[in-house]
Design a protein around this motif. Structure first.
Motif, PDB file in Angstrom:
ATOM      1  N   GLN A   1       6.855  -1.411   5.418  1.00 40.80           N
ATOM      2  CA  GLN A   1       7.804  -0.881   6.392  1.00 40.80           C
ATOM      3  C   GLN A   1       7.491  -1.446   7.767  1.00 40.80           C
ATOM      4  OE1 GLN A   1       9.508   0.975   9.478  1.00 40.80           O
ATOM      5  NE2 GLN A   1       7.379   1.576   9.226  1.00 40.80           N
ATOM      6  N   SER A   2       6.233  -1.281   8.197  1.00 42.03           N
ATOM      7  CA  SER A   2       5.852  -1.666   9.558  1.00 42.03           C
ATOM      8  C   SER A   2       5.725  -3.170   9.725  1.00 42.03           C
ATOM      9  CB  SER A   2       4.511  -1.026   9.912  1.00 42.03           C
ATOM     10  OG  SER A   2       3.500  -1.494   9.022  1.00 42.03           O
ATOM     11  N   GLY A   3       5.343  -3.833   8.635  1.00 42.37           N
ATOM     12  CA  GLY A   3       5.069  -5.259   8.738  1.00 42.37           C
ATOM     13  C   GLY A   3       3.764  -5.553   9.456  1.00 42.37           C
TER      14      GLY A   3
ATOM     15  N   THR B   1       0.703  -3.602   8.490  1.00 46.24           N
ATOM     16  CA  THR B   1      -0.406  -3.048   7.721  1.00 46.24           C
ATOM     17  C   THR B   1      -1.457  -4.132   7.478  1.00 46.24           C
ATOM     18  OG1 THR B   1       1.038  -1.447   6.682  1.00 46.24           O
ATOM     19  CG2 THR B   1      -1.007  -1.940   5.511  1.00 46.24           C
TER      20      THR B   1
ATOM     21  N   GLN C   1      13.467  -0.136   0.629  1.00 44.38           N
ATOM     22  CA  GLN C   1      12.598  -1.146  -0.006  1.00 44.38           C
ATOM     23  C   GLN C   1      13.008  -1.362  -1.472  1.00 44.38           C
ATOM     24  OE1 GLN C   1       8.933   0.885   0.777  1.00 44.38           O
ATOM     25  NE2 GLN C   1       8.561  -0.163   2.715  1.00 44.38           N
TER      26      GLN C   1
ATOM     27  N   CYS D   1       0.847  -1.199   0.000  1.00 44.40           N
ATOM     28  CA  CYS D   1       0.000   0.000   0.000  1.00 44.40           C
ATOM     29  C   CYS D   1       0.877   1.242   0.000  1.00 44.40           C
ATOM     30  CB  CYS D   1      -0.847   0.062   1.265  1.00 44.40           C
ATOM     31  SG  CYS D   1      -1.903  -1.371   1.513  1.00 44.40           S
ATOM     32  N   GLY D   2       0.343   2.312  -0.532  1.00 39.12           N
ATOM     33  CA  GLY D   2       0.975   3.621  -0.435  1.00 39.12           C
ATOM     34  C   GLY D   2       2.389   3.643  -0.979  1.00 39.12           C
TER      35      GLY D   2
ATOM     36  N   VAL E   1       5.469  -5.831   0.440  1.00 41.47           N
ATOM     37  CA  VAL E   1       6.403  -4.781   0.857  1.00 41.47           C
ATOM     38  C   VAL E   1       5.712  -3.962   1.934  1.00 41.47           C
ATOM     39  CG1 VAL E   1       7.877  -2.861   0.103  1.00 41.47           C
ATOM     40  CG2 VAL E   1       7.265  -4.659  -1.534  1.00 41.47           C
TER      41      VAL E   1
ATOM     42  N   VAL F   1       5.629   9.907  10.110  1.00 38.05           N
ATOM     43  CA  VAL F   1       4.548   9.193   9.421  1.00 38.05           C
ATOM     44  C   VAL F   1       4.874   9.036   7.935  1.00 38.05           C
ATOM     45  CG1 VAL F   1       2.165   9.426   8.644  1.00 38.05           C
ATOM     46  CG2 VAL F   1       2.701   9.656  11.069  1.00 38.05           C
TER      47      VAL F   1
ATOM     48  N   SER G   1       6.884   8.175   4.903  1.00 36.58           N
ATOM     49  CA  SER G   1       7.989   7.238   4.726  1.00 36.58           C
ATOM     50  C   SER G   1       9.056   7.820   3.796  1.00 36.58           C
ATOM     51  CB  SER G   1       7.417   5.949   4.130  1.00 36.58           C
ATOM     52  OG  SER G   1       8.409   4.969   4.064  1.00 36.58           O
TER      53      SER G   1
ATOM     54  N   LEU H   1       2.553  11.851  -3.610  1.00 37.44           N
ATOM     55  CA  LEU H   1       1.978  11.358  -2.342  1.00 37.44           C
ATOM     56  C   LEU H   1       2.580  12.088  -1.143  1.00 37.44           C
ATOM     57  CD1 LEU H   1       0.138   9.401  -0.789  1.00 37.44           C
ATOM     58  CD2 LEU H   1       1.980   7.723  -0.831  1.00 37.44           C
ATOM     59  N   LYS H   2       3.898  12.283  -1.166  1.00 36.80           N
ATOM     60  CA  LYS H   2       4.557  12.988  -0.054  1.00 36.80           C
ATOM     61  C   LYS H   2       3.926  14.361   0.146  1.00 36.80           C
ATOM     62  CE  LYS H   2       6.225  10.487   1.705  1.00 36.80           C
ATOM     63  NZ  LYS H   2       6.454   9.121   1.394  1.00 36.80           N
TER      64      LYS H   2
ATOM     65  N   GLU I   1       0.386  14.141   1.633  1.00 37.00           N
ATOM     66  CA  GLU I   1       0.403  13.699   3.024  1.00 37.00           C
ATOM     67  C   GLU I   1       0.792  14.783   4.014  1.00 37.00           C
ATOM     68  OE1 GLU I   1       3.266  10.315   2.604  1.00 37.00           O
ATOM     69  OE2 GLU I   1       1.975   9.502   4.175  1.00 37.00           O
TER      70      GLU I   1
HETATM   71  C1  F6R Z   1       3.536   7.178   2.920  1.00 31.66           C
HETATM   72  C2  F6R Z   1       3.188   6.205   3.923  1.00 31.66           C
HETATM   73  C3  F6R Z   1       2.135   5.190   3.637  1.00 31.66           C
HETATM   74  C4  F6R Z   1       2.711   3.794   3.863  1.00 31.66           C
HETATM   75  C5  F6R Z   1       1.624   2.730   3.725  1.00 31.66           C
HETATM   76  C6  F6R Z   1       2.179   1.333   3.889  1.00 31.66           C
HETATM   77  O1  F6R Z   1       4.508   8.058   3.351  1.00 31.66           O
HETATM   78  O2  F6R Z   1       3.798   6.188   4.963  1.00 31.66           O
HETATM   79  O3  F6R Z   1       1.646   5.317   2.337  1.00 31.66           O
HETATM   80  O4  F6R Z   1       3.738   3.596   2.950  1.00 31.66           O
HETATM   81  O5  F6R Z   1       0.625   2.952   4.691  1.00 31.66           O
HETATM   82  O6  F6R Z   1       2.766   1.162   5.153  1.00 31.66           O
HETATM   83  P1  F6R Z   1       3.702  -0.062   5.430  1.00 31.66           P
HETATM   84  O7  F6R Z   1       4.911   0.074   4.566  1.00 31.66           O
HETATM   85  O8  F6R Z   1       4.044   0.018   6.893  1.00 31.66           O
HETATM   86  O9  F6R Z   1       2.919  -1.300   5.091  1.00 31.66           O
END
Ligand code: F6R
Length: 369
Positions: free
Chosen positions: A105-107, A109, A164, A57-58, A103, A155, A157, A241-242, A245
Motif C-alpha cells: 500500500q505505502s510503497g 515498507t 490490491q 507483508c501483512g 504488493v 493503520v 488496511s 489479522l484485523k 491489530e
Molecule cells: C494490516 C496492515 C499491515 C500492512 C503491512 C504492509 O492492516 O496494515 O499488515 O498491510 O505492514 O504494508 P504495505 O502494504 O504498506 O507494504
C-alpha cells in the motif's frame, strides 16, 4: 476529514466500492483487460515468465495469496507467495524468467523494498502493485501498477486490500491474454464480474448494522477463529489479522480442510467461529465440504457466524448468525466477504473503547527492517 464517520477506518471501509472501481477503471475496456504499464514491458518478456513470486507483508501478503489463485487460473503460471522478510534470507531460486510482484500500500515498507532490490539485482522482472504514487518501491521496479484506492489513513488496511486484490486479478487477466491461456469466455466472465463488483461491494458494506449488533454482544470475547477454503482461506487470515491489530483479541484463521488435522481441538463450548462459505451454485463441491466443517464444529459447541451467499439455506440449521452476501463470481468472493470482517474488527475495537485508527504499537508505514 473523516467525512462524518467516527474513524478513518469506517470511512475507508465504505469507500471500497469506489476504490475497486478506480483500480479497474480504464483497464477493462469493452470486455478486454489491458494494463498499459505491463504492455510497456513487452509481450515477449511477459510470455517468457515461467514462475511468479509475490512478495509482501501483512495484509498485502493476504491480497497476494488471493491474487495467486487468480493468476494461476488465468495465466497458468505457477505462483508462490512469500513474506518479504523471509524471501531474502532463504537464498531464493530466481532466474531471468521469474517475475517478482511486490504488493505494498505505502510503497515504503522496508522489508518489501529490500526484497525488491534483491530480486532486481539478480535480473528478475519486478512489478510493483502500490497505492502510493511515486513511492520508493514502484520507482525501484520495472513496472508499477497503481491501485488508485486513494489515501489510506487508518493503520488497519481496508480499501487498499480490496484494491490490491483487484489489481492482481487484472495482472492475471493481462498475462493470461498475452500468453494465450485465457479463453475469450473467461475474459468476458471476469470483465462482467468487474462491472458488477462495485455494486456487490456496496451491498457488503450494508452489513454494518448487523455486524455492529453482533460485535456489541461479543465485546467480552477473548478469541475468535476464522475458517475458509480456497480464496476464502487468505480471507480468513485477513479477518483474524484485523481483529488482532485493532481489537487486541487473539484470532486465528485456518484453511477449513485443515481443521481435522489439529485446530478442531480448540473448539469448545461458545467458541466463536466465522466461516466463509463459498457459493452453493457456483462452487457446489467446496460448498458442501464447508457445510460439513460447520456441522463438525457446531457439534462441538462452536458459535458459528456464517458468511453466505444470499439464498443459501443449507447453512441455516447450523449457524447462530448468518451474514448474507451478494452473488459474485467465486474468485471475487473475498472482495465482498472481507467487508463484514473489517466491520467486525472495527466494531469490536469500538466496543472495547479502543482507538480504531491508531492501534497500539503499530505504524501505518513500517520503514525499518
Ligand atoms: C494490516 C496492515 C499491515 C500492512 C503491512 C504492509 O492492516 O496494515 O499488515 O498491510 O505492514 O504494508 P504495505 O502494504 O504498506 O507494504
Amino acid at each position: 476529514d473523516k467525512g462524518g464517520w467516527s474513524s478513518f477506518m469506517a470511512k475507508e471501509i465504505t469507500e471500497q466500492p469506489e476504490a475497486v472501481a478506480n483500480t479497474f477503471r480504464g483497464r477493462v475496456v469493452d470486455g478486454r483487460v489491458e494494463i498499459p504499464e505491463l504492455s510497456a514491458l513487452g509481450e515477449e518478456r511477459l510470455r517468457e515468465v515461467d514462475r511468479i513470486v509475490i512478495i509482501a507483508c501483512g495484509t498485502a501478503s493476504y491480497a497476494g495469496q488471493i491474487g495467486a489463485y487468480a493468476i494461476e487460473r488465468w495465466a497458468r503460471v505457477p505462483v508462490e507467495v512469500q513474506l518479504s522478510h523471509e524471501f531474502r534470507y532463504r537464498d531464493p531460486v530466481l532466474s531471468p524468467s521469474t517475475m517478482v510482484i511486490s504488493v505494498s500500500q505505502s510503497g515504503e515498507t522496508m522489508d518489501t523494498l529490500m526484497a525488491v532490490k534483491y530480486a532486481k539485482d539478480r535480473g528478475v522482472t519486478t512489478v510493483s502493485v502500490c497505492n502510493t504514487q511515486s513511492a520508493t518501491i514502484p520507482r525501484e521496479s520495472d513496472a508499477a501498477v497503481y491501485t488508485h484506492a486513494g489515501p489510506e489513513v487508518a493503520v488497519a488496511s481496508t480499501k487498499a486490500f480490496t484494491a490490491q486484490i483487484t489489481a492482481l486479478y487484472l495482472i492475471g487477466l493481462h498475462l493470461g491474454r498475452v500468453r494465450g491461456t485465457l479463453s475469450p469466455e473467461e475474459e468476458a466472465q471476469a470483465a462482467s464480474a468487474f462491472e458488477q463488483l462495485p455494486q456487490a461491494v456496496a451491498e457488503a458494506v450494508e452489513t454494518h448494522e448487523q455486524i455492529a449488533q453482533l460485535a456489541h454482544w461479543m465485546a467480552d470475547t477473548r478469541s475468535v477463529l476464522f475458517l475458509g477454503r480456497h480464496v476464502g482461506y487468505p480471507t480468513a487470515l485477513e479477518g483474524a489479522l484485523k481483529l488482532k491489530e485493532i481489537a487486541y483479541i487473539h484470532a486465528e484463521g485456518f484453511a477449513a480442510g485443515e481443521l481435522k488435522h489439529g485446530p478442531i481441538a480448540l473448539i469448545d463450548h461458545g467458541q466463536p467461529v466465522f466461516v466463509l462459505v463459498p457459493s452453493p451454485r457456483r462452487s457446489p463441491v467446496m460448498h458442501s465440504k464447508v457445510v460439513s466443517n460447520i456441522q463438525e464444529i457446531r457439534a462441538r459447541g462452536a458459535r458459528v457466524i456464517a458468511i453466505v451467499e444470499k439464498g443459501d439455506t443449507a447453512v441455516l440449521p447450523y449457524a447462530d448468525d448468518v451474514i448474507r452476501m451478494p452473488l459474485t463470481d467465486p474468485l471475487f468472493e473475498p472482495l465482498v466477504q472481507v467487508v463484514p470482517l473489517q466491520w467486525f474488527a472495527l466494531e469490536l475495537s469500538t466496543a472495547k473503547g479502543l482507538d480504531v485508527d491508531q492501534p497500539r504499537n503499530l505504524a501505518k508505514s513500517v520503514t525499518v527492517e
